[in-house]
Design a protein around this motif. Structure first.
Motif, mmCIF file in Angstrom:
data_model
loop_
_atom_site.group_PDB
_atom_site.id
_atom_site.type_symbol
_atom_site.label_atom_id
_atom_site.label_comp_id
_atom_site.label_asym_id
_atom_site.label_seq_id
_atom_site.Cartn_x
_atom_site.Cartn_y
_atom_site.Cartn_z
ATOM 1 N N SER A 41 65.289 34.706 70.520
ATOM 2 C CA SER A 41 65.529 32.810 69.280
ATOM 3 C C SER A 41 65.679 33.788 67.933
ATOM 4 C CB SER A 41 63.935 32.872 69.393
ATOM 5 O OG SER A 41 63.067 32.783 68.548
ATOM 6 N N THR A 82 77.289 26.487 76.098
ATOM 7 C CA THR A 82 76.210 27.204 75.935
ATOM 8 C C THR A 82 76.393 28.376 76.860
ATOM 9 O OG1 THR A 82 75.963 25.828 78.417
ATOM 10 C CG2 THR A 82 74.943 24.957 76.003
ATOM 11 N N TRP A 91 68.023 35.322 76.909
ATOM 12 C CA TRP A 91 68.028 34.587 77.051
ATOM 13 C C TRP A 91 68.123 34.253 78.401
ATOM 14 C CZ3 TRP A 91 73.402 33.774 74.144
ATOM 15 C CH2 TRP A 91 72.454 33.917 72.304
ATOM 16 N N GLN A 95 70.967 28.529 76.381
ATOM 17 C CA GLN A 95 70.489 28.204 74.733
ATOM 18 C C GLN A 95 72.721 27.532 73.692
ATOM 19 O OE1 GLN A 95 68.597 30.799 73.450
ATOM 20 N NE2 GLN A 95 67.727 30.636 75.086
#
Length: 320
Positions: A41, A82, A91, A95
């Motif tokens: 993140s 994305t 991930w 995202q």
């Protein structure tokens, strides 16, 4: 004042970034560690902060830049900007990279798969820069690729064009992370080469430094295997020959399908130079259709670690 480009090459360990001019010359480059904690993140926030800082430090403003391009591991949805299934970045879920970067930096942004982006770099400024039809193969931790036909990067109907690492070269061979068996990636990647060496050492009878090292807890790398091969180690040479057979076979399939002017080999493994290129070329020529053999050339990449940022920056040219 001439406007510049920003290129980002996102990797599992480090993220490389650069400012370039519109001719593809690097004006400034730097790298930061990729922080994959907390499900990755922090990755995009860290990129935004780092670019903001470098724009400020260089006495520029956002108005001095046309846009940003980025190469990333994982599955890229180019239309929506994305990335998902980039497991080495943590991930797993989708995202919204484009949205976050455009909001954070106020510049137009485009992204693509890292192997495609490295291909664009070599196509723009490297080993494929004089050709409209060229295929790139990157031999690193995995095996990736990119296909440029008539000057355009091919993506395919579902973004899967250029998955060269998953050409099957050995029926019922090594298990690949993709679920299939015998993929090129399981043999010709840096990790695959080490695996082939371990298996061949078990069958080997004779004198070999590599065979001795395999019996200790010494860490074997693909670089070490090529080094020993260069220095006359019999087993290391047998391992390199086998790897190059599989690579030459896969590249002949690509040659026979696309007949590009060049197939350019890059990635960390390509640092072995002619020790890799010569036997691979021999097996390519043995397996290629005669007219392909005479017209498609195998070459080594030229840009090294800069291919990613240069290719990424080239994507920002579309925003001119």
């Amino acid at each position: 004042m001439a406007k510049n480009l920003i290129g980002i090459d996102l990797g599992g360990t480090t993220t490389k970034m650069a400012f370039l001019n519109q001719q593809g010359e690097i004006l400034e480059k730097w790298r930061i560690l990729t922080d994959i904690s907390d499900n990755g993140s922090h990755i995009v926030d860290n990129i935004i902060k780092s670019i903001q800082q470098h724009i400020e430090d260089s006495g520029k403003t956002n108005a001095d830049f046309i846009g940003i391009g980025m190469g990333t591991p994982g599955t890229v949805d180019r239309e929506n900007g994305t990335v998902s299934e980039a497991y080495n970045l943590n991930w797993a879920k989708m995202q919204p990279v484009r949205q976050k970067i455009q909001e954070g930096l106020g510049l137009p942004f485009d992204l693509d798969n890292d192997a495609n982006v490295a291909s664009l770099g070599e196509y723009w400024k490297g080993a494929g820069s004089l050709e409209e039809d060229v295929v790139f193969v990157t031999l690193g931790t995995g095996v990736g690729g990119g296909v440029i036909a008539n000057g355009k990067l091919l993506h395919g109907v579902n973004g899967g064009a250029g998955e060269i690492g998953h050409i099957a070269v050995q029926p019922n061979g090594y298990q690949c992370t993709c679920g299939k068996k015998g993929c090129l990636e399981t043999y010709a990647s840096a990790t695959g080469i080490v695996r082939v060496a371990a298996d061949m050492a078990k069958e080997f009878h004779g004198t070999s430094r590599l065979a001795e090292l395999e019996q200790t807890d010494e860490k074997i790398t693909s670089k070490l295997i090529f080094y020993l091969a260069d220095n006359g180690d019999i087993l290391a040479n047998q391992v390199v020959d086998r790897i190059c057979f599989y690579l030459g076979l896969a590249l002949s399939d690509i040659g026979n399908t696309l007949n590009p002017a060049s197939i350019v080999i890059g990635g960390g493994v390509s640092n072995a130079g002619n020790t890799l290129l010569q036997p691979t070329t021999k097996y390519f020529q043995e397996n290629a259709f005669p007219s392909i053999r005479d017209s498609t050339k195998l070459k080594l990449a030229e840009l090294g670690n800069d291919a990613g940022v240069i290719g990424a920056a080239s994507m920002a040219l579309q925003f001119r």
